[in-house]
Motif scaffolding. Sequence first.
Motif, PDB file in Angstrom:
ATOM      1  N   SER A   1      37.338  10.774  34.966  1.00  0.00           N
ATOM      2  CA  SER A   1      37.313   9.443  35.595  1.00  0.00           C
ATOM      3  C   SER A   1      35.940   8.811  35.463  1.00  0.00           C
ATOM      4  O   SER A   1      35.813   7.601  35.182  1.00  0.00           O
ATOM      5  CB  SER A   1      37.701   9.564  37.077  1.00  0.00           C
TER       6      SER A   1
ATOM      7  N   ARG B   1      35.539   7.878  31.813  1.00  0.00           N
ATOM      8  CA  ARG B   1      36.382   6.721  31.531  1.00  0.00           C
ATOM      9  C   ARG B   1      35.788   5.444  32.132  1.00  0.00           C
ATOM     10  O   ARG B   1      35.760   4.371  31.497  1.00  0.00           O
ATOM     11  CB  ARG B   1      37.789   6.961  32.063  1.00  0.00           C
ATOM     12  N   GLY B   2      35.313   5.561  33.345  1.00  0.00           N
ATOM     13  CA  GLY B   2      34.699   4.394  33.994  1.00  0.00           C
ATOM     14  C   GLY B   2      33.462   3.924  33.256  1.00  0.00           C
ATOM     15  O   GLY B   2      33.250   2.717  33.066  1.00  0.00           O
ATOM     16  N   GLU B   3      32.637   4.906  32.851  1.00  0.00           N
ATOM     17  CA  GLU B   3      31.438   4.541  32.087  1.00  0.00           C
ATOM     18  C   GLU B   3      31.816   3.895  30.763  1.00  0.00           C
ATOM     19  O   GLU B   3      31.188   2.909  30.316  1.00  0.00           O
ATOM     20  CB  GLU B   3      30.581   5.777  31.848  1.00  0.00           C
ATOM     21  N   GLY B   4      32.883   4.453  30.106  1.00  0.00           N
ATOM     22  CA  GLY B   4      33.321   3.861  28.837  1.00  0.00           C
ATOM     23  C   GLY B   4      33.853   2.448  29.025  1.00  0.00           C
ATOM     24  O   GLY B   4      33.563   1.547  28.219  1.00  0.00           O
ATOM     25  N   GLU B   5      34.669   2.257  30.085  1.00  0.00           N
ATOM     26  CA  GLU B   5      35.192   0.914  30.328  1.00  0.00           C
ATOM     27  C   GLU B   5      34.073  -0.061  30.674  1.00  0.00           C
ATOM     28  O   GLU B   5      34.095  -1.234  30.257  1.00  0.00           O
ATOM     29  CB  GLU B   5      36.217   0.973  31.466  1.00  0.00           C
ATOM     30  N   ALA B   6      33.106   0.452  31.436  1.00  0.00           N
ATOM     31  CA  ALA B   6      31.971  -0.425  31.768  1.00  0.00           C
ATOM     32  C   ALA B   6      31.196  -0.806  30.515  1.00  0.00           C
ATOM     33  O   ALA B   6      30.799  -1.992  30.315  1.00  0.00           O
ATOM     34  CB  ALA B   6      31.051   0.265  32.764  1.00  0.00           C
TER      35      ALA B   6
ATOM     36  N   SER C   1      32.434  -0.827  27.459  1.00  0.00           N
ATOM     37  CA  SER C   1      33.275  -1.726  26.666  1.00  0.00           C
ATOM     38  C   SER C   1      33.227  -3.152  27.211  1.00  0.00           C
ATOM     39  O   SER C   1      33.115  -4.118  26.445  1.00  0.00           O
ATOM     40  CB  SER C   1      34.711  -1.194  26.681  1.00  0.00           C
ATOM     41  N   THR C   2      33.308  -3.258  28.502  1.00  0.00           N
ATOM     42  CA  THR C   2      33.245  -4.591  29.116  1.00  0.00           C
ATOM     43  C   THR C   2      31.908  -5.265  28.830  1.00  0.00           C
ATOM     44  O   THR C   2      31.851  -6.469  28.520  1.00  0.00           O
ATOM     45  CB  THR C   2      33.455  -4.468  30.636  1.00  0.00           C
ATOM     46  N   ARG C   3      30.841  -4.474  28.912  1.00  0.00           N
ATOM     47  CA  ARG C   3      29.527  -5.041  28.646  1.00  0.00           C
ATOM     48  C   ARG C   3      29.402  -5.494  27.193  1.00  0.00           C
ATOM     49  O   ARG C   3      28.865  -6.578  26.889  1.00  0.00           O
ATOM     50  CB  ARG C   3      28.445  -4.015  28.978  1.00  0.00           C
TER      51      ARG C   3
END
Length: 282
Positions: free
Chosen positions: A225, A228-233, A235-237
């Motif tokens: 988690s 995944r959160g770091e990856g989504e963050a 990706s969003t950035r």
Amino acid sequence: MSNRSLTLIIGIFVGLVVVFQSAFTVHQTQNALVLQLGKPVGGVLEPGLHFKLPFVQNVIYFDARVLDYDAQPAEALTKDKKALVLDNYARWRITDPLRFYQTVRTIPGAQARLDDIVYSQLRVFLGRYTLTEVVSSERSAIMEMVTKRSSDLISEYGIEIIDVRIKRTDLPPENQRAIFGRMRAERERQAKQYRSEGQEESTTIKSTADKEQAVILAEARRQASVIRGEGEALSTRVFAEALSKSPEFYEFQRSMEAYKKSFAGKTRILLTTDDQFLKYLK
């Protein structure tokens, strides 16, 4: 042949017969008694050459060596009321042949007295000790006491007991079955205990393994988690940075993706020509 010669021959023959009937030898391993009409006369004869009255007296011999007597197995009770089947033997010798002849007369008669006296003393002394003491710790002491007491009692028969020993100690058949039953029950109880302890240990190991598995999986999910959160963050950035650098290109790319998904297969869409969704198709 003259009468004188015949008389001489007869005399020599009679003399030889008398000599052979009178003289006898006692061997080194024997003692002897001279009997006259069934009654002893004289004393005990030692090994050597001896003489007796012919035709009137006869000689009986006694073995002077140490003799063995193997008794029949018999039961006896210990102090703790345990029955034992004793197989014992005795070593004995004739110390007074005259008294021996006057009391028991023969070896079988002596063995009968030995059987009675030794067995009775074994029962007396075994009754003072427990089964464990008889079999292991006090066995030698018991045999010494039985030997001494039996020898004292049988001395009046001109016999000395040198040693009494137990060859083998067994249990009666019914006791053996009972003991084997108890042994079987005890082994079954131990087997059940070992199985119960094994099952308990197995349950403990499984519980520990399940706990460790749950902890490991929870930690893995937490780490997944976080990643995944770091990856989504990230990706969003990246998308945000890309959007801020070229908003038109981003809008174009998103429209192309929308076209690809909308027009896939045999999809039918009714749109007006001035619809904003179709601006990149004009």
